[in-house]
Design a protein around this motif. Structure first.
Motif, PDB file in Angstrom:
ATOM      1  N   UNK A  22      54.423  10.778  43.402  1.00 13.01           N
ATOM      2  CA  UNK A  22      53.402   9.832  43.832  1.00 13.01           C
ATOM      3  C   UNK A  22      52.061  10.087  43.176  1.00 13.01           C
ATOM      4  N   UNK A  23      51.708  11.350  43.030  1.00 12.17           N
ATOM      5  CA  UNK A  23      50.437  11.679  42.375  1.00 12.17           C
ATOM      6  C   UNK A  23      50.475  11.315  40.897  1.00 12.17           C
ATOM      7  N   UNK A  24      51.608  11.519  40.253  1.00 10.63           N
ATOM      8  CA  UNK A  24      51.743  11.137  38.846  1.00 10.63           C
ATOM      9  C   UNK A  24      51.648   9.614  38.728  1.00 10.63           C
ATOM     10  N   UNK A  25      52.392   8.913  39.571  1.00 10.65           N
ATOM     11  CA  UNK A  25      52.405   7.448  39.538  1.00 10.65           C
ATOM     12  C   UNK A  25      51.030   6.854  39.829  1.00 10.65           C
ATOM     13  N   UNK A  26      50.187   7.560  40.552  1.00 10.86           N
ATOM     14  CA  UNK A  26      48.843   7.070  40.873  1.00 10.86           C
ATOM     15  C   UNK A  26      47.980   6.893  39.622  1.00 10.86           C
ATOM     16  N   UNK A  27      48.404   7.454  38.500  1.00 11.95           N
ATOM     17  CA  UNK A  27      47.653   7.306  37.248  1.00 11.95           C
ATOM     18  C   UNK A  27      47.953   5.980  36.544  1.00 11.95           C
ATOM     19  N   UNK A  28      48.876   5.186  37.075  1.00 14.75           N
ATOM     20  CA  UNK A  28      49.258   3.931  36.420  1.00 14.75           C
ATOM     21  C   UNK A  28      48.066   3.016  36.124  1.00 14.75           C
ATOM     22  N   UNK A  29      47.122   2.796  37.048  1.00  7.87           N
ATOM     23  CA  UNK A  29      45.997   1.914  36.700  1.00  7.87           C
ATOM     24  C   UNK A  29      45.243   2.373  35.452  1.00  7.87           C
ATOM     25  N   UNK A  30      45.078   3.668  35.281  1.00  7.16           N
ATOM     26  CA  UNK A  30      44.399   4.169  34.075  1.00  7.16           C
ATOM     27  C   UNK A  30      45.251   3.915  32.836  1.00  7.16           C
ATOM     28  N   UNK A  31      46.563   4.099  32.945  1.00  8.44           N
ATOM     29  CA  UNK A  31      47.465   3.875  31.815  1.00  8.44           C
ATOM     30  C   UNK A  31      47.450   2.398  31.403  1.00  8.44           C
ATOM     31  N   UNK A  32      47.350   1.516  32.387  1.00  3.54           N
ATOM     32  CA  UNK A  32      47.369   0.079  32.091  1.00  3.54           C
ATOM     33  C   UNK A  32      46.191  -0.356  31.227  1.00  3.54           C
ATOM     34  N   UNK A  33      45.146   0.435  31.157  1.00  2.00           N
ATOM     35  CA  UNK A  33      43.993   0.097  30.315  1.00  2.00           C
ATOM     36  C   UNK A  33      44.155   0.592  28.881  1.00  2.00           C
ATOM     37  N   UNK A  34      45.215   1.359  28.607  1.00  2.00           N
ATOM     38  CA  UNK A  34      45.434   1.938  27.280  1.00  2.00           C
ATOM     39  C   UNK A  34      46.247   0.978  26.413  1.00  2.00           C
ATOM     40  N   UNK A  67      45.691   8.991  24.618  1.00  2.00           N
ATOM     41  CA  UNK A  67      46.281   9.071  25.959  1.00  2.00           C
ATOM     42  C   UNK A  67      46.157  10.489  26.521  1.00  2.00           C
ATOM     43  N   UNK A  68      46.488  11.477  25.709  1.00  2.00           N
ATOM     44  CA  UNK A  68      46.478  12.864  26.185  1.00  2.00           C
ATOM     45  C   UNK A  68      45.077  13.366  26.496  1.00  2.00           C
ATOM     46  N   UNK A  69      44.060  12.727  25.925  1.00  2.00           N
ATOM     47  CA  UNK A  69      42.689  13.132  26.233  1.00  2.00           C
ATOM     48  C   UNK A  69      41.998  12.116  27.147  1.00  2.00           C
ATOM     49  N   UNK A  70      42.769  11.154  27.662  1.00  2.00           N
ATOM     50  CA  UNK A  70      42.204  10.093  28.483  1.00  2.00           C
ATOM     51  C   UNK A  70      42.228  10.375  29.974  1.00  2.00           C
TER      52      UNK A  70
END
Length: 102
Positions: A22-34, A67-70
Motif C-alpha cells: 500500500x505504501x509503494x502503491x501510494x506513489x502512483x500519483x507522482x508516477x503519473x506525472x512522469x 524516475x529514480x531521483x524523482x
C-alpha cells in the motif's frame, strides 16, 4: 519499443506485506506525472504475501534516471524501508520481448 526497465523486489517483515504494498502503491500519483515512465506496476506475490515486486518501463535511460531521483522513488524509499527485512533489491533491466497492454 520501450527497452529500459526496472524491477525492484521488496521483502516485507512477516505480516507487513499488505501495508508495504500500500505504501509503494501510494506513489502512483507522482508516477503519473512522469512522461517517460510508460508502465508502472506494483505486484504482491500470491505465494509469499510479504514479497512485493515493482516493475516499471521507461522510454529512455534518461527517464529511468529521472524516475529514480524523482518524488515517487523518494516517497517509496522514505516510507517503506521500516517495513522490510532487508534493503530492496534493485534490478535495472533490458526488455527482450513484450506484448503491448490493451
Amino acid at each position: 519499443m520501450t527497452r529500459v526497465a526496472g524491477v525492484v523486489v521488496f521483502q516485507a517483515k512477516p505480516g507487513f506485506g499488505e501495508e508495504a504494498a500500500g505504501r509503494i502503491a501510494a506513489a502512483l500519483p507522482a508516477v503519473e506525472t512522469e512522461a517517460g515512465t510508460t508502465l508502472w506496476l506494483v505486484l504482491r506475490s500470491q505465494t509469499d504475501a510479504d514479497k512485493i515486486f515493482l516493475v516499471d518501463l521507461f522510454d529512455s535511460e534518461d527517464s529511468l534516471n529521472a524516475h529514480m531521483s524523482g518524488s515517487a522513488a523518494s516517497q517509496i524509499f522514505a516510507t517503506v524501508p521500516e517495513l522490510l527485512v532487508r534493503e530492496p533489491e534493485l534490478h535495472p533491466s533490458a526488455v527482450i520481448a513484450s506484448k503491448p497492454a490493451t
